[in-house]
Design a protein around this motif. Structure first.
Motif, PDB file in Angstrom:
ATOM      1  N   TYR A  86       0.869  -1.176   0.000  1.00  0.00           N
ATOM      2  CA  TYR A  86       0.000   0.000   0.000  1.00  0.00           C
ATOM      3  C   TYR A  86       0.909   1.231   0.000  1.00  0.00           C
ATOM      4  CZ  TYR A  86      -4.240   2.584   1.538  1.00  0.00           C
ATOM      5  OH  TYR A  86      -5.328   3.422   1.636  1.00  0.00           O
ATOM      6  N   GLY A  87       1.250   1.816  -1.112  1.00  0.00           N
ATOM      7  CA  GLY A  87       0.606   1.518  -2.306  1.00  0.00           C
ATOM      8  C   GLY A  87       1.239   2.190  -3.514  1.00  0.00           C
ATOM      9  N   THR A  98       0.981   4.655  -6.738  1.00  0.00           N
ATOM     10  CA  THR A  98       0.368   5.889  -7.207  1.00  0.00           C
ATOM     11  C   THR A  98       0.846   6.138  -8.642  1.00  0.00           C
ATOM     12  OG1 THR A  98       2.190   7.268  -6.415  1.00  0.00           O
ATOM     13  CG2 THR A  98       0.400   6.826  -4.864  1.00  0.00           C
ATOM     14  N   VAL A 109      -1.908  -2.128  -3.695  1.00  0.00           N
ATOM     15  CA  VAL A 109      -2.999  -1.149  -3.670  1.00  0.00           C
ATOM     16  C   VAL A 109      -2.730  -0.079  -4.717  1.00  0.00           C
ATOM     17  CG1 VAL A 109      -4.177   0.638  -2.328  1.00  0.00           C
ATOM     18  CG2 VAL A 109      -3.520  -1.514  -1.230  1.00  0.00           C
ATOM     19  N   ARG A 153      -3.769   3.593  -5.603  1.00  0.00           N
ATOM     20  CA  ARG A 153      -4.386   4.736  -4.923  1.00  0.00           C
ATOM     21  C   ARG A 153      -4.367   5.955  -5.819  1.00  0.00           C
ATOM     22  NH1 ARG A 153      -0.964   5.622  -1.056  1.00  0.00           N
ATOM     23  NH2 ARG A 153      -0.240   7.703  -1.606  1.00  0.00           N
ATOM     24  N   LEU A 160      -8.266   6.513 -10.921  1.00  0.00           N
ATOM     25  CA  LEU A 160      -8.008   5.174 -10.391  1.00  0.00           C
ATOM     26  C   LEU A 160      -8.072   4.120 -11.499  1.00  0.00           C
ATOM     27  CD1 LEU A 160      -7.449   3.503  -7.866  1.00  0.00           C
ATOM     28  CD2 LEU A 160      -9.924   3.337  -7.517  1.00  0.00           C
ATOM     29  N   ASP A 164      -8.034   1.930  -3.918  1.00  0.00           N
ATOM     30  CA  ASP A 164      -8.275   3.025  -2.964  1.00  0.00           C
ATOM     31  C   ASP A 164      -8.657   4.250  -3.783  1.00  0.00           C
ATOM     32  OD1 ASP A 164      -8.271   5.086  -1.148  1.00  0.00           O
ATOM     33  OD2 ASP A 164      -6.258   4.712  -0.373  1.00  0.00           O
ATOM     34  N   GLY A 219      -9.215   7.213  -2.893  1.00  0.00           N
ATOM     35  CA  GLY A 219      -8.727   8.489  -2.394  1.00  0.00           C
ATOM     36  C   GLY A 219      -9.717   9.234  -1.538  1.00  0.00           C
ATOM     37  N   SER A 254     -11.735  -3.446  -2.805  1.00  0.00           N
ATOM     38  CA  SER A 254     -11.328  -2.098  -2.379  1.00  0.00           C
ATOM     39  C   SER A 254     -10.804  -2.116  -0.949  1.00  0.00           C
ATOM     40  CB  SER A 254     -12.528  -1.143  -2.475  1.00  0.00           C
ATOM     41  OG  SER A 254     -13.560  -1.579  -1.597  1.00  0.00           O
TER      42      SER A 254
END
Length: 448
Positions: free
Chosen positions: A183-184, A186, A205, A207, A214, A232, A234, A264
């Motif tokens: 996690y995570g 981006t 994850v 995010r 996403l 995720d 956000g 999720s």
């Protein structure tokens, strides 16, 4: 898109061999189409057909597993918007947040509490599964020390929370065999996190802020070779997060939108300022539709209701909760202790066993398999009568554990007492209370 039974039938071997458990390939195809059978049951299906059928029958929300051993957690795999349509498949995972800025004593208290907060209800073991380890220090050594301690002192599944790929790599080298969740990822670090996910075979994850961003990030991770993703959105307030969860489920189920067809994660610790409100937030997302929920802490008074809610929501609405047929020792019974019998509907078992405990009279509780039906319903259906009760008593082995031959039956089936005395020669059949609340007073005055 899901295939019809006829479309599936065209890809089966059409031998009607019966090895799948049904007499014809057409019947098996219809069972596959309705989700009542697994493709693995057919030993003769070709590899080409298997690949096509598995792709077509894959659930719209990809299932994945975190952790290992008894705390392993499977999430995703959902196929319906509402529980009454079929059932929810894999229960929401609950995680406790642990920061690397906490003192050694506080970390120790949390690990101890995580281990101790385990409950048994109606025959089911209820416990959380995950520890979310967050790197707040931004220091590699501090974070890896926390990971090492958790690895050593707990069997929990692990979520590693850091955007720094170097720190993530160091942490992974310690706990990769636990199959942790990264996690995570981006937009900025997607390539680096994807490389770690592929190298160690761990889910990651994705995010981003908003569903559009996403979806783009999820597609990018997929193109980089990552298959197991947790989403995720956000959102850090309950209203927006709830909207996002419903939209994720609709897009995945109703529109087959694969980039968002993943479970999720909900950081509930960001959405409330006190434990009670946080528990309400968590309850919301157990119902709608969190795969994992991270709480700031676990406390018995808030965790237990969440575990019970999860148990109830993720049971099959078309199949009653049932307890295994067996002899259950309540307290520490001996050869002179009373013997009671009841149906295996889990709520019935829970009530009767609790009232025996409340009586402080140790006893044996025989639980008869009635296919999850309650006493009266099972009796009316012919599943809890003199003949099948007697058969269960004879094969249970209870006669070897007691000196007396007295069986206490529920008051609601008092009419079966005569038949039971015929079926169980030498036994005295005593009619007990009709209501569970009257069991303690009854047992205190009971003598074999």
């Amino acid at each position: 898109m899901a295939l019809s039974g006829i479309e599936i039938f065209k890809m089966l071997p059409k031998t009607n061999c019966g090895k799948c458990g049904v007499p014809t390939c057409l019947a098996f195809a219809m069972s596959l189409a309705t989700g009542k059978a697994e493709l693995s049951a057919c030993p003769l299906v070709s590899e080409e057909s298997k690949a096509k059928l598995e792709a077509a029958s894959a659930p719209p929300i990809r299932p994945l597993t975190l952790g290992c051993g008894e705390r392993a957690l499977k999430i995703g795999g959902e196929t319906v918007m509402f529980r009454h349509e079929k059932r929810f498949e894999n229960p929401t995972g609950l995680a406790m947040l642990v920061s690397d800025r906490m003192t050694d004593a506080e970390v120790g208290e949390r690990l101890k509490r995580f281990q101790e907060l385990s409950y048994t209800r109606i025959g089911f073991k209820l416990q959380p599964e995950l520890l979310a380890l967050r790197c707040d220090s931004q220091d590699r050594n501090t974070f890896t020390a926390l990971v090492q301690r958790v690895q050593k002192e707990s069997l929990a599944g692990i979520i590693l929370m850091t955007d720094n790929s170097d720190i993530m790599a160091s942490a992974l080298s310690i706990c990769a065999e636990r199959n942790p969740l990264l996690y995570g990822a981006t937009t900025d670090n997607a390539e680096l996190m994807a490389a770690l996910s592929k190298e160690y075979g761990c889910p990651v994850v994705a995010r981003a802020d908003g569903l559009q961003a996403l979806a783009a990030l999820s597609e990018k991770l997929g193109q980089l070779g990552v298959k197991d993703i947790v989403l995720d959105t956000g959102a850090r307030n309950t209203k927006q997060a709830l909207h996002d969860q419903v939209m994720l489920r609709r897009l995945a189920l109703n529109h087959k939108f694969r980039p968002l067809g993943f479970p999720s994660i909900i950081p509930a610790f960001c959405m409330a300022e006190n434990p009670l409100k946080e528990a309400l937030v968590a309850a919301t997302f157990i119902a709608k539709y969190g795969g994992i929920i991270i709480l700031s802490d676990f406390r018995g008074e808030t965790l237990y209701p969440l575990l019970v809610l999860r148990l109830n929501l993720y049971s099959d609405p078309q199949r009653p909760l049932a307890t295994t047929e067996a002899i259950y020792d309540i307290g520490k019974p001996d050869e002179n202790s009373p013997v009671l019998i009841t149906a295996n509907f889990s709520l019935t078992y829970f009530i009767v066993s609790s009232e025996i405990e409340n009586s402080r009279v140790p006893g044996y509780l025989l639980v008869k398999d009635t296919e999850g039906l309650s006493v009266m319903t099972a009796w009316a259906a012919g599943k809890f009568g003199a003949d099948n009760i007697a058969a269960m008593v004879k094969k249970s082995g209870i006669e070897n554990r007691i000196k007396h031959r007295t069986l206490i039956i529920p008051g609601y089936i008092a009419s079966e007492s005569g038949g039971l005395e015929e079926e169980l020669p030498g036994w005295e059949i005593v009619v007990g209370p009709r209501e569970g609340a009257h069991i303690p007073a009854f047992l205190k005055n009971w003598r074999a």
